[in-house]
Design an enzyme around this catalytic site. Structure first.
Site, PDB file in Angstrom:
ATOM      1  N   THR A 213       5.576   3.850  -9.805  1.00 12.18           N
ATOM      2  CA  THR A 213       4.460   2.908  -9.673  1.00 12.18           C
ATOM      3  C   THR A 213       3.779   2.899 -11.026  1.00 12.18           C
ATOM      4  O   THR A 213       3.968   3.832 -11.800  1.00 12.18           O
ATOM      5  CB  THR A 213       3.448   3.459  -8.620  1.00 12.18           C
ATOM      6  OG1 THR A 213       4.107   3.611  -7.385  1.00 12.18           O
ATOM      7  CG2 THR A 213       2.252   2.570  -8.447  1.00 12.18           C
ATOM      8  N   ARG A 241       9.033  -4.003   3.750  1.00 15.91           N
ATOM      9  CA  ARG A 241       8.262  -2.750   3.711  1.00 15.91           C
ATOM     10  C   ARG A 241       7.169  -2.842   2.645  1.00 15.91           C
ATOM     11  O   ARG A 241       7.407  -3.282   1.532  1.00 15.91           O
ATOM     12  CB  ARG A 241       9.191  -1.579   3.396  1.00 15.91           C
ATOM     13  CG  ARG A 241       8.483  -0.217   3.265  1.00 15.91           C
ATOM     14  CD  ARG A 241       8.160   0.113   1.828  1.00 15.91           C
ATOM     15  NE  ARG A 241       7.618   1.481   1.669  1.00 15.91           N
ATOM     16  CZ  ARG A 241       7.091   1.947   0.554  1.00 15.91           C
ATOM     17  NH1 ARG A 241       7.002   1.171  -0.514  1.00 15.91           N
ATOM     18  NH2 ARG A 241       6.643   3.175   0.479  1.00 15.91           N
ATOM     19  N   VAL A 242       5.978  -2.424   2.992  1.00 16.49           N
ATOM     20  CA  VAL A 242       4.883  -2.414   2.026  1.00 16.49           C
ATOM     21  C   VAL A 242       4.355  -0.984   1.914  1.00 16.49           C
ATOM     22  O   VAL A 242       4.143  -0.314   2.922  1.00 16.49           O
ATOM     23  CB  VAL A 242       3.748  -3.370   2.464  1.00 16.49           C
ATOM     24  CG1 VAL A 242       2.562  -3.259   1.528  1.00 16.49           C
ATOM     25  CG2 VAL A 242       4.264  -4.810   2.504  1.00 16.49           C
ATOM     26  N   THR A 264       0.311   7.204  -7.107  1.00 17.30           N
ATOM     27  CA  THR A 264       1.759   6.979  -7.107  1.00 17.30           C
ATOM     28  C   THR A 264       2.381   8.032  -6.200  1.00 17.30           C
ATOM     29  O   THR A 264       1.887   9.161  -6.137  1.00 17.30           O
ATOM     30  CB  THR A 264       2.345   7.075  -8.526  1.00 17.30           C
ATOM     31  OG1 THR A 264       3.785   7.031  -8.427  1.00 17.30           O
ATOM     32  CG2 THR A 264       1.963   8.349  -9.250  1.00 17.30           C
ATOM     33  N   GLY A 267       4.525   6.215  -0.485  1.00 18.37           N
ATOM     34  CA  GLY A 267       3.480   5.323  -0.010  1.00 18.37           C
ATOM     35  C   GLY A 267       3.068   5.500   1.434  1.00 18.37           C
ATOM     36  O   GLY A 267       1.885   5.372   1.762  1.00 18.37           O
TER      37      GLY A 267
HETATM   38  N1  GLY Z   1       3.709   4.384  -4.077  1.00 21.14           N
HETATM   39  C1  GLY Z   1       4.552   3.283  -4.104  1.00 21.14           C
HETATM   40  C2  GLY Z   1       5.163   2.971  -2.817  1.00 21.14           C
HETATM   41  O1  GLY Z   1       5.366   3.855  -1.980  1.00 21.14           O
HETATM   42  O2  GLY Z   1       5.485   1.838  -2.611  1.00 21.14           O
END
Ligand code: GLY
Length: 347
Positions: A213, A241-242, A264, A267
């Site tokens: 990230t 996916r987010v 980062t 997620g």
């Molecule tokens: N930290 C970035 C993600 O998991 O998308």
């Protein structure tokens, strides 16, 4: 004597409580950035190291220039992150990882610490600089978050640069997803008892997903904090996916009363633990320092559930620090006098 031994023992215990992989607190910082938790040290090559350091230095320079010209912390964040998005070496913008289906889906967010306004985009595929789209959502729409096609139409209408999805294709990320596909196919074949005679007898362990990230935190001459984060997400993620990067309170948060944060890492955990908001809440309500708060969340709470990641924090006094439970964190910071630090692992 006994008291001294006890004191020394307690000090060692306290020092060992965390991985101690964070950076010291540095005062007078106006801009701090990260380029993700990066490669494991064993996979780092001298050529890659040169490229990563160059990308971080260029981002710091671009952001600092904005501040020196009288720009706001938001201007500095956007400028620094655009540089990192344009650099194929980092997992954001141009260098985004591939989804399981072989596409690039990008997420980004930005937050203004003065007004607590925020903007974000998720799952976008044709916006060259998602951080600028996130800022446009914040400043030019009545919403906080736009996703997919809606975000892309909005960005187009705002005159932001739109590119062919192929713009985001890079060989190293394609090789990475191709390797995962091969490993998954081998696993699948093994499960079905279909191993052909050329396949190795040992089961290949699936590659660790890449969680890179990029992010930035800044403070301007008016004492206004801002934070931003941008990513291609996690290698081999399912389409749609987010992660945490576009989620305000998870990957990004800024408020002038406390601090600006960009994260980062894995997620899903950063969303569940509302990491960046948890850090500011600890500063505000537990009255701990930014360093104590970020260490507790990254090396206490997240490490406790084996969630890999890191965060960078700039507090309202311009004190910058980081915490990570990962081997590396590509990161850098610059003071008001222009003193610059760029680090990748323990240095
Ligand atoms: N930290 C970035 C993600 O998991 O998308």
């Amino acid at each position: 004597m006994v008291r001294w031994c006890l004191l020394i023992g307690m000090t060692i215990l306290a020092a060992n409580q965390h991985s101690e992989a964070g950076d010291e607190v540095t005062p007078h910082v106006v801009l701090g950035i990260h380029g993700g938790i990066g490669e494991d040290k064993k996979d780092m090559t001298p050529e890659l190291e040169v490229k990563v350091r160059a990308a971080l230095n260029a981002a710091l320079k671009a952001g600092k220039l904005k501040l020196d010209e009288g720009g706001s912390s938001l201007d500095a964040i956007e400028a620094a992150i655009r540089v990192m998005e344009d650099d194929p070496v980092l997992n954001a913008g141009r260098g985004a990882v591939f989804t399981h289906e072989g596409r690039n889906e990008l997420d980004a967010s930005i937050m203004d610490g003065k007004t607590k306004k925020a903007g974000s985009v998720a799952s976008v595929t044709v916006i060259k600089n998602p951080i600028s789209a996130a800022r446009a959502v914040m400043e030019k729409s009545k919403h906080v978050m736009l996703i997919g096609r809606g975000a892309e139409v909005f960005a187009t209408r705002q005159g932001l640069e739109i590119v062919d999805p192929n713009y985001f294709w890079t060989k190293h990320q394609w090789d990475s997803i191709s390797e995962i596909w091969k490993q998954e196919a081998a696993e699948e074949a093994k499960k079905k008892g279909n191993c052909d005679e050329n396949s190795t007898s040992e089961s290949p362990s699936l590659r660790k997903p890449h969680f890179g990230t990029v992010g930035a935190v800044a403070i301007d001459k008016n004492g206004n904090l801002a934070a931003g984060t941008s990513t291609g997400g996690m290698t081999n993620k399912m389409f749609g996916r987010v992660g945490d990067s576009p989620i305000i309170g998870a990957g990004t948060y800024a408020e002038n009363e406390t601090a600006a944060i960009s994260c980062t890492g894995h997620g899903e955990f950063f969303i569940r633990f509302a990491v960046s908001h948890e850090i500011v809440s600890q500063i505000k309500y537990k009255k701990v320092t930014a360093k104590e708060a970020v260490e507790d969340v990254i090396n206490g709470q997240l490490k406790g559930v084996n969630a890999e990641g890191a965060a960078i924090v700039l507090d309202k006094h311009g004190q910058f620090t980081t915490a990570r439970n990962s081997e590396g964190l590509y990161r850098g910071w610059i003071t008001s006098e222009g003193k610059t630090q760029v680090r990748l692992y323990d240095e």
